[in-house]
Design an enzyme around this catalytic site. Sequence first.
Site, PDB file in Angstrom:
ATOM      1  N   ALA A  13       0.828  -1.205   0.000  1.00  0.00           N
ATOM      2  CA  ALA A  13       0.000   0.000   0.000  1.00  0.00           C
ATOM      3  C   ALA A  13       0.857   1.248   0.000  1.00  0.00           C
ATOM      4  O   ALA A  13       0.523   2.253   0.612  1.00  0.00           O
ATOM      5  CB  ALA A  13      -0.923  -0.018   1.224  1.00  0.00           C
ATOM      6  N   PHE A 116      17.101  19.168  -8.934  1.00  0.00           N
ATOM      7  CA  PHE A 116      17.480  17.873  -8.367  1.00  0.00           C
ATOM      8  C   PHE A 116      18.603  17.285  -9.207  1.00  0.00           C
ATOM      9  O   PHE A 116      18.740  17.622 -10.394  1.00  0.00           O
ATOM     10  CB  PHE A 116      16.267  16.923  -8.361  1.00  0.00           C
ATOM     11  N   ASP A 217      10.286  -8.563   0.326  1.00  0.00           N
ATOM     12  CA  ASP A 217       9.467  -9.789   0.400  1.00  0.00           C
ATOM     13  C   ASP A 217       8.964 -10.214  -0.982  1.00  0.00           C
ATOM     14  O   ASP A 217       9.011 -11.399  -1.322  1.00  0.00           O
ATOM     15  CB  ASP A 217       8.252  -9.579   1.323  1.00  0.00           C
ATOM     16  N   GLN A 236      21.596   1.662  -5.384  1.00  0.00           N
ATOM     17  CA  GLN A 236      22.039   3.055  -5.271  1.00  0.00           C
ATOM     18  C   GLN A 236      22.410   3.447  -3.835  1.00  0.00           C
ATOM     19  O   GLN A 236      21.634   3.195  -2.906  1.00  0.00           O
ATOM     20  CB  GLN A 236      20.913   3.979  -5.729  1.00  0.00           C
ATOM     21  N   HIS A 238      22.841   6.749  -1.729  1.00  0.00           N
ATOM     22  CA  HIS A 238      22.529   8.184  -1.753  1.00  0.00           C
ATOM     23  C   HIS A 238      23.653   8.901  -1.004  1.00  0.00           C
ATOM     24  O   HIS A 238      24.066   8.467   0.072  1.00  0.00           O
ATOM     25  CB  HIS A 238      21.181   8.405  -1.054  1.00  0.00           C
ATOM     26  N   LEU A 248      17.986   9.747   5.801  1.00  0.00           N
ATOM     27  CA  LEU A 248      18.251  10.562   4.618  1.00  0.00           C
ATOM     28  C   LEU A 248      18.113  12.058   4.860  1.00  0.00           C
ATOM     29  O   LEU A 248      17.176  12.515   5.506  1.00  0.00           O
ATOM     30  CB  LEU A 248      17.272  10.161   3.508  1.00  0.00           C
ATOM     31  N   GLU A 251      17.989  15.261  -1.225  1.00  0.00           N
ATOM     32  CA  GLU A 251      18.711  15.995  -2.262  1.00  0.00           C
ATOM     33  C   GLU A 251      18.082  17.377  -2.471  1.00  0.00           C
ATOM     34  O   GLU A 251      18.710  18.276  -3.045  1.00  0.00           O
ATOM     35  CB  GLU A 251      18.598  15.168  -3.546  1.00  0.00           C
ATOM     36  N   ARG A 282      23.613  10.748  -8.263  1.00  0.00           N
ATOM     37  CA  ARG A 282      23.988  10.245  -6.938  1.00  0.00           C
ATOM     38  C   ARG A 282      25.187   9.306  -6.956  1.00  0.00           C
ATOM     39  O   ARG A 282      26.007   9.333  -6.030  1.00  0.00           O
ATOM     40  CB  ARG A 282      22.784   9.509  -6.345  1.00  0.00           C
ATOM     41  N   HIS A 352      20.263   3.146  -0.489  1.00  0.00           N
ATOM     42  CA  HIS A 352      19.011   3.879  -0.620  1.00  0.00           C
ATOM     43  C   HIS A 352      17.980   3.225  -1.524  1.00  0.00           C
ATOM     44  O   HIS A 352      16.812   3.129  -1.172  1.00  0.00           O
ATOM     45  CB  HIS A 352      19.364   5.265  -1.168  1.00  0.00           C
ATOM     46  N   ARG A 394      19.390   5.463 -10.568  1.00  0.00           N
ATOM     47  CA  ARG A 394      18.155   6.250 -10.653  1.00  0.00           C
ATOM     48  C   ARG A 394      18.428   7.719 -10.374  1.00  0.00           C
ATOM     49  O   ARG A 394      19.179   8.047  -9.449  1.00  0.00           O
ATOM     50  CB  ARG A 394      17.136   5.729  -9.633  1.00  0.00           C
ATOM     51  N   SER A 399      11.730   7.999  -8.729  1.00  0.00           N
ATOM     52  CA  SER A 399      11.033   6.840  -8.173  1.00  0.00           C
ATOM     53  C   SER A 399       9.553   7.163  -7.981  1.00  0.00           C
ATOM     54  O   SER A 399       8.684   6.366  -8.355  1.00  0.00           O
ATOM     55  CB  SER A 399      11.633   6.414  -6.837  1.00  0.00           C
TER      56      SER A 399
HETATM   57  C1  LIG Z   1      14.060   8.552   2.969  1.00  0.00           C
HETATM   58  C2  LIG Z   1      13.672   8.402   1.542  1.00  0.00           C
HETATM   59  C3  LIG Z   1      13.381   9.522   0.778  1.00  0.00           C
HETATM   60  C4  LIG Z   1      13.008   9.393  -0.551  1.00  0.00           C
HETATM   61  N1  LIG Z   1      12.714  10.502  -1.281  1.00  0.00           N
HETATM   62  C5  LIG Z   1      12.312  10.364  -2.576  1.00  0.00           C
HETATM   63  C6  LIG Z   1      11.939  11.501  -3.342  1.00  0.00           C
HETATM   64  O1  LIG Z   1      11.952  12.633  -2.869  1.00  0.00           O
HETATM   65  N2  LIG Z   1      11.571  11.316  -4.629  1.00  0.00           N
HETATM   66  C7  LIG Z   1      11.541  10.087  -5.207  1.00  0.00           C
HETATM   67  O2  LIG Z   1      11.194   9.979  -6.372  1.00  0.00           O
HETATM   68  N3  LIG Z   1      11.866   8.975  -4.475  1.00  0.00           N
HETATM   69  C8  LIG Z   1      12.245   9.095  -3.187  1.00  0.00           C
HETATM   70  N4  LIG Z   1      12.564   7.970  -2.466  1.00  0.00           N
HETATM   71  C9  LIG Z   1      12.334   6.638  -3.043  1.00  0.00           C
HETATM   72  C10 LIG Z   1      10.844   6.310  -3.006  1.00  0.00           C
HETATM   73  O3  LIG Z   1      10.261   6.909  -1.882  1.00  0.00           O
HETATM   74  C11 LIG Z   1      10.578   4.818  -2.933  1.00  0.00           C
HETATM   75  O4  LIG Z   1      11.316   4.159  -3.928  1.00  0.00           O
HETATM   76  C12 LIG Z   1       9.105   4.537  -3.155  1.00  0.00           C
HETATM   77  O5  LIG Z   1       8.321   5.300  -2.284  1.00  0.00           O
HETATM   78  C13 LIG Z   1       8.742   3.077  -3.008  1.00  0.00           C
HETATM   79  O6  LIG Z   1       7.332   2.964  -3.157  1.00  0.00           O
HETATM   80  P1  LIG Z   1       6.619   1.574  -3.334  1.00  0.00           P
HETATM   81  O7  LIG Z   1       5.174   1.842  -3.519  1.00  0.00           O
HETATM   82  O8  LIG Z   1       7.319   0.767  -4.347  1.00  0.00           O
HETATM   83  O9  LIG Z   1       6.882   0.836  -1.933  1.00  0.00           O
HETATM   84  P2  LIG Z   1       6.631   1.298  -0.413  1.00  0.00           P
HETATM   85  O10 LIG Z   1       6.094   2.658  -0.292  1.00  0.00           O
HETATM   86  O11 LIG Z   1       7.872   0.948   0.333  1.00  0.00           O
HETATM   87  O12 LIG Z   1       5.484   0.329   0.036  1.00  0.00           O
HETATM   88  C14 LIG Z   1       5.679  -1.060   0.153  1.00  0.00           C
HETATM   89  C15 LIG Z   1       4.398  -1.677   0.630  1.00  0.00           C
HETATM   90  O13 LIG Z   1       4.511  -3.093   0.569  1.00  0.00           O
HETATM   91  C16 LIG Z   1       3.972  -3.653   1.754  1.00  0.00           C
HETATM   92  N5  LIG Z   1       4.614  -4.968   1.939  1.00  0.00           N
HETATM   93  C17 LIG Z   1       5.924  -5.269   1.857  1.00  0.00           C
HETATM   94  N6  LIG Z   1       6.099  -6.590   2.077  1.00  0.00           N
HETATM   95  C18 LIG Z   1       4.885  -7.111   2.287  1.00  0.00           C
HETATM   96  C19 LIG Z   1       4.407  -8.424   2.595  1.00  0.00           C
HETATM   97  N7  LIG Z   1       5.231  -9.488   2.725  1.00  0.00           N
HETATM   98  N8  LIG Z   1       3.080  -8.602   2.769  1.00  0.00           N
HETATM   99  C20 LIG Z   1       2.225  -7.547   2.680  1.00  0.00           C
HETATM  100  N9  LIG Z   1       2.627  -6.287   2.406  1.00  0.00           N
HETATM  101  C21 LIG Z   1       3.931  -6.087   2.209  1.00  0.00           C
HETATM  102  C22 LIG Z   1       4.253  -2.637   2.824  1.00  0.00           C
HETATM  103  O14 LIG Z   1       3.364  -2.782   3.898  1.00  0.00           O
HETATM  104  C23 LIG Z   1       4.028  -1.325   2.066  1.00  0.00           C
HETATM  105  O15 LIG Z   1       2.665  -0.985   2.115  1.00  0.00           O
HETATM  106  C24 LIG Z   1      12.945   8.102  -1.131  1.00  0.00           C
HETATM  107  C25 LIG Z   1      13.242   6.974  -0.370  1.00  0.00           C
HETATM  108  C26 LIG Z   1      13.617   7.123   0.955  1.00  0.00           C
HETATM  109  C27 LIG Z   1      13.976   5.895   1.730  1.00  0.00           C
END
Ligand SMILES: Cc1cc2nc3c(=O)[nH]c(=O)nc-3n(C[C@H](O)[C@H](O)[C@H](O)COP(=O)(O)OP(=O)(O)OC[C@H]3O[C@@H](n4cnc5c(N)ncnc54)[C@H](O)[C@@H]3O)c2cc1C
Length: 579
Positions: A13, A116, A217, A236, A238, A248, A251, A282, A352, A394, A399
Amino acid sequence: MTRHEYEVVVVGAGGAGLYAALEASRGARTAVVSKLHPMRSHTGAAQGGIGAALGNVEEDKPEWHAFDTVKGGDYLVDQRSAVILADDAVRAVYDLENRGLPFSRTPQGKIDQRRFGGHTRNHGEAPVRRSCYAADRTGHMILQTLYQQCIKNEVAFFDEFQVLDVLLEGRQAAGLVALELSTGELHLFRAKALLLATGGFGQMFRTTSNAYANTGDGPALLARRGVPLQDMEFFQFHPTGIRGLGILITEGVRGEGGILRNRRGERFMERYAPTLLDLAPRDLISRAIMEEILAGNGARGDRRIDDYVFLDATHLGKPLIEAKLPDIAEFCRTYLGLDPAEKPMPIQPTAHYAMGGIPTDLDGRVLADEAGTPIEGLYAAGECACVSVHGANRLGTNSLVDLVVFGRRAGQHIAGYVKGASLAPVGKDSAGPARERLAELKDGKKGPHGGQLRERMRDVMMEKVGIYRKGPAMAQALEELAALRQEYRAVRAQDASRVFDNDVLEILELGHLLDLALVTAASAQARTESRGGHAREDYPQRDDQRWLKHTLAWLEPGGVRLGYKGVDLSVWQPKPRTY
Ligand SMILES: Cc1cc2nc3c(=O)[nH]c(=O)nc-3n(C[C@H](O)[C@H](O)[C@H](O)COP(=O)(O)OP(=O)(O)OC[C@H]3O[C@@H](n4cnc5c(N)ncnc54)[C@H](O)[C@@H]3O)c2cc1C
C-alpha cells in the site's frame, strides 16, 4: 483458515500499490493486502519531490527529462520506458493535483519546482527546476491523496496482513497466502490478477535510509517460485545520509542551494562534476565523497570508510529552510542536535534504492525469461519491480514518478485483463508450505539468533558489495552469504505467542534479505565493468561491447543462475557520461 476471492489483489500500500489499486478498482473488485498500515508505507518517507517537465518556473520538456533519465542510468535504461515515464509524469502530477495533493506553490499559484541531481536543461547544459514538491513531505502527501481515493472507490484493505507465499499455477497467478498479524491466522486470497508492490530492500546493507520493513518480500517470494530478478547488481547509495545513522537528508537541500564540503571547507564537487557540481547524479557524488574520505579529506581525516563530509546549508537562511525543508530541520535537531541554518550537517553515503527487481513489461506484467514471456495475471510495480527505467542509477524524483506512472499503467492493464480472465485453480492445501514453515519456526528447537545473522549479512554487503566492489572481495561475500543461509536454516522463534509475533516475521524477512543479498552479490561479481551504481575497482571502465545488457538471475537450490537480455536503445546511442 479464512478464504477470500477478489478479481484483483494488490500486495503493498505504498504509492505504486495504491495507484494500481485505484485504477483497477474502477472496473474490478479489488483488495490491498499490506503488512503495514498504508500510511506507514515507505513512500511516506519520500521528501524531495516528483520530477515532471511542467516548465512552471523555467523552460523544460519531457524529452529532456527522458534523456536525463537514460544518461543518468548510464544507458542501461530501456528507452521507451524512459520516454513513457517523462511524458506521463506531467499528466500524473496534474492528476495528483486534481485529486487533492497540496503541492507547494509559486507566487502565481502554480506548482512550484526545484532542482534535483542529474535533471538538466537541453541535454546537460545546466540544472533545471523539474522536481514538484510539497515542502519536504511529498511522499506523505502522495500516500494521503491516493489512500483517500482508494477508500472512495471501495477498495478493500487488509492492513497488517503479511504475505508469506505467492501461488502460481503453471504460468498463471492463482493467489496468495497471508498471515493476519493480530491473530496469527492464515488467510488464502484467490484472484484473477495479483500485483506485487512491496517496495525496496535496503535493509540488506549496514547503513541505509530504508525502514526496517523494507525487506524485499515480493522479489524474494517470486524468486523462490522460479521468477528471475533483473539487474540486481545495481543498488544506489545516496550521498547524504546522516552520519552513523543513514537517515536521509534529501537531495532537495542541494536543490535549494546546499553545498558539499570537505574538512578544509572546499566545495570538492568542482573537481568531479564541474558543470552540475552538487547536483550531479547520486552514484557520481557518492563516489566523490568516498574519494575525498580515502584521500584524507573527510571530517576526521583518518581515511576510514566510515569517515564523513559536510552538507552546508547555512547560507540558505532560516526562513527558507523552515519553509521548504521543515522536516530536515527537525531531523537535524532530533538526531544531530544542530540547526542546519547555523551549522553544516555531517553526512556520508547511505544504501538507498534498488534499481533492480522483478522484471516487467511496460504494463507491469511480470516476465518469466529472456524472451519476455509474461506470466498470466501476475504484475509488479514500484521499487520492487524493474521496468528498466532507472537502468544502472536512478535520478532523484524519478522513483515517485515510476510509482505513479507505471503503477497506474499496471492498474489499467489489470482492469482490462480481468474482464476476460477466470480464477486459476489452487491446490487442495495451497497454504501447506506456509503453514509448515511457521510450525517449523516454532518447533521448540534451539538455534542461532536471527538478529545476529542479520547484522553479519549487513556488514558483508556493506563492506564487500557496497559503493566500491572487487572480484575477490565479492567471491568472499558469496561464500559468507552461502554460510549465513546455511546457518539460517536452524534459526527458531523464541516467542511463544501468535499475536503480533514479530519474532517470526523478522526471521521470515531475514530469509528474504539473505536470498536477495546472494542474488545481488552473484550478479555483481559476474559483471566485469563499472556502470552507474556498480563501481568495480578491478574493472573501472564501462564496457558497452560486452556489458550493455540486462542481467536476469534465477535463485536455484545450488545457487544463482545468470542469463542476459538486450537493452532498448531505440532513441539515443550511448555516449561517455560526463557532467
Ligand atoms: C528517505 C527516503 C526519501 C526518498 N525521497 C524520494 C523523493 O523525494 N523522490 C523520489 O522519487 N523517491 C524518493 N525515495 C524513493 C521512493 O520513496 C521509494 O522508492 C518509493 O516510495 C517506493 O514505493 P513503493 O510503492 O514501491 O513501496 P513502499 O512505499 O515501500 O510500500 C511497500 C508496501 O509493501 C507492503 N509490503 C511489503 N512486504 C509485504 C508483505 N510481505 N506482505 C504484505 N505487504 C507487504 C508494505 O506494507 C508497504 O505498504 C525516497 C526513499 C527514501 C527511503
